[in-house]
Design an enzyme around this catalytic site. Structure first.
Site, PDB file in Angstrom:
ATOM      1  N   TRP A 198       0.826  -1.210   0.000  1.00 52.92           N
ATOM      2  CA  TRP A 198       0.000   0.000   0.000  1.00 52.92           C
ATOM      3  C   TRP A 198       0.864   1.265   0.000  1.00 52.92           C
ATOM      4  O   TRP A 198       0.555   2.227   0.695  1.00 52.92           O
ATOM      5  CB  TRP A 198      -0.974  -0.001   1.179  1.00 52.92           C
ATOM      6  CG  TRP A 198      -1.757  -1.256   1.317  1.00 52.92           C
ATOM      7  CD1 TRP A 198      -1.666  -2.188   2.297  1.00 52.92           C
ATOM      8  CD2 TRP A 198      -2.734  -1.742   0.386  1.00 52.92           C
ATOM      9  NE1 TRP A 198      -2.534  -3.219   2.055  1.00 52.92           N
ATOM     10  CE2 TRP A 198      -3.202  -2.972   0.884  1.00 52.92           C
ATOM     11  CE3 TRP A 198      -3.261  -1.247  -0.826  1.00 52.92           C
ATOM     12  CZ2 TRP A 198      -4.163  -3.728   0.226  1.00 52.92           C
ATOM     13  CZ3 TRP A 198      -4.220  -2.008  -1.483  1.00 52.92           C
ATOM     14  CH2 TRP A 198      -4.661  -3.229  -0.956  1.00 52.92           C
ATOM     15  N   ILE A 199       1.908   1.244  -0.795  1.00 59.52           N
ATOM     16  CA  ILE A 199       2.862   2.356  -0.794  1.00 59.52           C
ATOM     17  C   ILE A 199       2.467   3.380  -1.854  1.00 59.52           C
ATOM     18  O   ILE A 199       2.528   3.101  -3.060  1.00 59.52           O
ATOM     19  CB  ILE A 199       4.299   1.856  -1.034  1.00 59.52           C
ATOM     20  CG1 ILE A 199       4.664   0.778  -0.011  1.00 59.52           C
ATOM     21  CG2 ILE A 199       5.279   3.028  -0.972  1.00 59.52           C
ATOM     22  CD1 ILE A 199       4.508   1.192   1.432  1.00 59.52           C
ATOM     23  N   GLU A 231      -3.367   5.899   6.506  1.00 60.64           N
ATOM     24  CA  GLU A 231      -2.675   6.465   7.668  1.00 60.64           C
ATOM     25  C   GLU A 231      -3.422   6.209   8.981  1.00 60.64           C
ATOM     26  O   GLU A 231      -3.579   7.085   9.826  1.00 60.64           O
ATOM     27  CB  GLU A 231      -2.384   7.946   7.463  1.00 60.64           C
ATOM     28  CG  GLU A 231      -1.441   8.159   6.295  1.00 60.64           C
ATOM     29  CD  GLU A 231      -0.664   9.449   6.336  1.00 60.64           C
ATOM     30  OE1 GLU A 231      -0.490  10.025   7.409  1.00 60.64           O
ATOM     31  OE2 GLU A 231      -0.220   9.870   5.255  1.00 60.64           O
ATOM     32  N   GLY A 281     -28.487  14.161  -8.356  1.00 54.30           N
ATOM     33  CA  GLY A 281     -29.382  13.118  -8.837  1.00 54.30           C
ATOM     34  C   GLY A 281     -28.684  12.189  -9.815  1.00 54.30           C
ATOM     35  O   GLY A 281     -27.546  11.782  -9.614  1.00 54.30           O
TER      36      GLY A 281
END
Length: 390
Positions: free
Chosen positions: A164-165, A370, A346
């Site tokens: 997840w870098i 984070e 909408g």
């Protein structure tokens, strides 16, 4: 002294320099960032040239010491810059926040020689950073990370995988937390690793719901060798350094969330004024007016909360609890405001012809990065009633 932006946001800025800085940022956002945001996000293009411009403009090192090329700005000002950038395009605002986070360990815990050697290029030399803490099996439980650094003479050899870098695969440098000792938080050390180090490679970017222009990828460390003079802080201090950085990084996420929510609110207000039904603008209908009022209140409350935390930080006071509250509240508010913006538009809000559907997809990510918002609640509760019983 208060200063109103073009969209009516009231900003209380401490100096004339800060007002000039915000004016510069709004001009860059209007001319260089916003026009290509929708197309580039749809195509998954990272705007590296924009980050070069931000670097030349002095915007990649705002809260750091001018001695090393930083802007010397208080967090109160830096975060409002992030908010403006995120309102124009979240990929840019978040990217600046992550880059600032990646510089934190060196700026705060490096030796004078290390700062002099590396920080000027990181802050104003066109470089882009990545922050490497999470792993495939160590997310919320970051102290369980497995990436290991082993001492070999005057070098360290790093092996493992980070996950997840943000900026994974394109960063010029990485602040990496690796295990140098036993299990738990006290066995972790921080390192500054060049992005082109032999043995460092990136997996293909993750296929995400939103933020498609911002690459997120796993990084693989296969015998990556770094000299001991790239170790930041003492051996075993890395987890404390990481937590110190995250307190400040959470404020960056909070400011980006408010910027995104402000953009969604502005779009909803403009649409409500122009869209006509039953012979009059839909902004005349009380149900919708109340919805817009609630959206605006959430945006203003979030802004006030992250700025309160920033001012505590600038005064040298404890701000961790307030930072967790700001991250929690602002990102939850962004999720609600963007959802409501889609409702105001909408059917049109559900199409890619208007930006609010993109804002909604991007807001979800901010509740996760984070430290998830569940973790923020854990942090806040610990401040209130102490740690959990074991």
């Amino acid at each position: 002294m208060a200063d109103s932006t073009a969209d009516g946001v009231e900003r209380r800025l401490p100096t004339d320099e800060a007002r000039e800085l915000l004016s510069l940022v709004r001009d860059i956002a209007r001319r260089e960032i916003a026009p290509g945001a929708a197309e580039e996000e749809a195509d998954g293009r990272f705007p590296r040239e924009l980050f070069a411009l931000l670097s030349r403009s002095g915007l990649l090192g705002l809260p750091y010491d001018p001695e090393y090329g930083g802007g010397g700005q208080p967090y109160e000002v830096y975060l409002q810059v992030l908010e403006e950038l995120a309102a124009a395009r979240l990929t840019v605002g978040l990217g600046v926040s992550v880059h600032t986070l990646s510089c934190h360990a060196l700026a705060g815990f490096g030796t004078e020689a290390q700062r002099a050697a590396h920080l000027p290029a990181m802050l104003g030399g066109g470089l882009l950073g990545a922050y490497c803490l999470s792993e495939p099996s160590a997310g919320s439980d970051a102290a369980a990370l497995r990436t290991r650094a082993v001492r070999e003479g005057e070098d360290w050899v790093i092996d493992g995988t980070k996950a997840w870098i943000t900026h994974g695969g394109i960063a010029d440098f990485c602040t990496v937390m690796a295990r140098t000792g036993g299990p738990g938080a006290r066995g972790i050390t921080a390192f500054l690793v060049p992005g082109d180090a032999p043995g460092l490679s990136a997996a293909p970017p993750e296929r995400k719901m939103g933020m498609k222009g911002s690459p997120t990828a796993q990084l693989h460390f296969d015998g990556v060798r770094v000299a001991d003079d790239r170790r930041l802080g003492a051996e075993g201090q890395g987890f404390a350094i990481a937590l110190d950085a995250l307190d400040s990084g959470r404020l960056g996420i909070a400011a980006c969330a408010v910027g995104l929510a402000q953009a969604a609110l502005d779009e909803a207000v403009a649409y409500a004024r122009e869209r006509r039904q039953f012979g009059r603008p839909i902004a005349d209908f009380q149900g919708l007016r109340f919805l817009l009022a609630d959206m605006a209140t959430k945006v203003e409350a979030g802004r006030a909360l992250y700025l309160e935390a920033a001012r505590l930080r600038d005064e040298g006071r404890a701000f961790g609890r307030c930072a967790a509250m700001a991250k929690l509240f602002c990102t939850d508010a962004a999720m609600q405001v963007t959802t409501d913006a889609v409702q105001v538009l909408g059917g049109y809000g559900y199409t890619a012809d208007f930006p609010v559907e993109r804002y909604l997809r991007e807001a979800k990510m901010l509740q996760i990065v984070e430290g998830t918002n569940q973790i923020q609640r854990v942090v806040i509760a610990r401040h209130l009633v102490g740690p959990e019983s074991r």
